[in-house]
Design an enzyme around this catalytic site. Structure first.
Site, PDB file in Angstrom:
ATOM      1  N   HIS A  62      15.387  10.075  13.577  1.00 28.60           N
ATOM      2  CA  HIS A  62      14.883   8.724  13.815  1.00 28.60           C
ATOM      3  C   HIS A  62      13.605   8.868  14.637  1.00 28.60           C
ATOM      4  O   HIS A  62      13.500   9.772  15.466  1.00 28.60           O
ATOM      5  CB  HIS A  62      15.795   7.906  14.720  1.00 28.60           C
ATOM      6  N   ASP A  67      14.315   9.403  18.250  1.00 31.26           N
ATOM      7  CA  ASP A  67      14.940  10.682  18.626  1.00 31.26           C
ATOM      8  C   ASP A  67      13.904  11.634  19.201  1.00 31.26           C
ATOM      9  O   ASP A  67      14.195  12.418  20.097  1.00 31.26           O
ATOM     10  CB  ASP A  67      15.534  11.397  17.398  1.00 31.26           C
TER      11      ASP A  67
END
Lengths: 367, 84
Positions: free
Chosen positions: A102, A105
């Site tokens: 993501h 992240d």
């Protein structure tokens, strides 16, 4: 350079069923030919950054419990750097060909959208260097449209169009990052696209919003030159009471209803299928017979627990059933596969590896 | 990764042996082997026609789904040391 996994000198190897080495494969033998292809071609494992590198062990009853040797620096930039470095060491030593992530992240948000975007672009350049050095490729990217408090009542399905716009900006950045890193697919997972009560929810309106969002994402991806597959990951509930991408069948119906069927494929997670009251095999087969099984997220649940525990898959019945679906459909193919006839099952797992064929690749988990 | 490698090996053997495909083909054979079965799937049959067909052919045979036998067959494949 710091070494985060000193237990493994170069990489985990196949040692066969008789080995006592816990850090060796007993069955997975990358070059072994099965059904005309190497195991590594059937099983295009990807490790997902989200649970593997950024998972903290927190649950609704308590905070972080994992102590990791990476990401501990007080300076958030240094913490990001060490996490990225540890991640690529992990991917390499595990011997998976792919990773997935993501946006949040790898890059924490800044104060403004512009600064956030600039920072993401910087991190993507670093990730690209790691990819070059290790040969690990990106299976898919995605945007985290559920952790920030602005998304509490949904991202694309929020009652406020300004929230929708923030989500749109994030998706644009994440698609660009995926293209930059050569990703095979881009995943849309509607983490909070659902409702808690119909007392305050206009169901018709929210479904229209979601359809608009998917059309915008698909259109942008096309214009930006993304050649990979767009994936949707169904999930029935949690944290919302009812999520719009409930299961494979519901999602396929939604795509057909809103003229999106030709643009999207499904990333089917084991735990999400069981939360919907199905077996994983059922949802895989539903997606497969529609020609829409693009990738697998192999995280499983526990039959006695009613939530998304995202555990490592160890159930041989499930694994066999999943592989039967994939072999019978001739591998995991995506739109991209039209030009690049490789199968890539992906999955991902909580801690580590998933095999999402990226299409199935492997996959990993979005949420 | 070992779990899915095992799953791959087992699924591949079962497919090569036709372990499930054969019983499946047999179970749905009526749709393939009767004119009316094919006609229904072509959406060319009518309800009155089906009623007449049902009348003239009498009560269908009771067939077992053989679920337990197939579950045990799957177990044989899963735990056959030759898949290792």
């Amino acid at each position: 350079m710091t070494v985060y996994f000193p237990e493994v000198r170069d990489r985990i190897r196949y040692e066969g069923p008789d080995t006592k080495n816990p850090l060796a494969f007993r069955v997975y033998d990358a070059d072994r030919i099965v059904a005309g292809k190497k195991m590594s071609e059937h099983l295009r494992f990807a490790v997902c950054f989200w649970h593997t590198m950024r998972g903290t062990g927190a649950d609704p009853f308590g905070g972080a419990s994992f102590e990791r040797p990476w990401g501990r620096e007080s300076d958030p930039r240094a913490a990001e750097d060490s996490t990225l470095e540890a991640a690529f060491e992990f991917f390499s030593k595990l011997g998976v060909g792919f990773w997935c992530f993501h946006d949040r992240d790898v890059a924490t948000p800044e104060k403004t959208l512009a600064e956030t975007r600039k920072h993401l672009d910087r991190v993507v350049k670093k990730a690209a260097r790691f990819q070059d050095e290790t040969g690990v490729r990106l299976l898919w990217g995605t945007a985290n449209l559920f952790s920030h408090p602005r998304y509490t009542h949904g991202a694309a399905t929020n009652p406020d169009p300004l929230v929708f716009a923030h989500a749109a900006a994030q998706v644009r950045g994440a698609i660009d990052a995926t293209i930059e890193l050569g990703g095979s697919a881009y995943v849309l997972w509607g983490g909070r696209e659902g409702y808690s009560t119909l007392l305050n929810t206009d169901l018709r309106q929210e479904r229209e919003q979601l359809a608009s969002f998917l059309h915008l994402a698909a259109e942008y991806a096309r214009e930006a030159g993304f050649r990979g597959t767009l994936l949707i990951e169904p999930k029935p509930m949690e944290p919302s009471k009812h999520q719009y991408d409930f299961d494979a069948a519901t999602t396929l119906g939604f795509l057909r209803e809103f003229g999106l069927f030709d643009r999207f494929w499904l990333n089917v997670e084991a735990n999400h299928a069981t939360l919907a009251g199905h077996s994983w095999e059922h949802d895989l087969r539903v997606a497969s017979i529609a020609g829409k099984l693009g990738s697998l997220d192999v995280n499983r649940g526990d039959p006695t627990l009613g939530w998304d525990t995202d555990q490592f898959p160890t159930d041989l019945y499930d694994a066999t059933a999943a592989m039967r679906v994939i072999l019978e459909q001739g591998g995991l193919t995506t739109r991209r596969c039209a030009a690049d006839p490789s199968t890539r099952p992906t999955s991902s797992t909580r801690t580590s590896a998933g095999w999402t064929p990226s299409r199935a690749g492997s996959s990993s988990r979005t949420g | 990764m070992d779990t899915f490698a095992r799953g791959l090996l087992v699924a591949d053997r079962m497919i090569r042996d036709g372990a499930l495909a054969e019983p499946l083909a047999k179970r749905y054979a009526g749709w393939r082997d009767t004119e009316m079965g094919k006609k229904i799937l072509r959406r060319e049959a009518t309800l009155p026609e089906l009623e007449a067909w049902a009348e003239s052919n009498g009560e269908p045979e009771r067939a077992s789904g053989r679920q337990e036998a197939l579950e045990n067959l799957l177990n044989e494949y899963l735990f056959d040391p030759r898949t290792e």
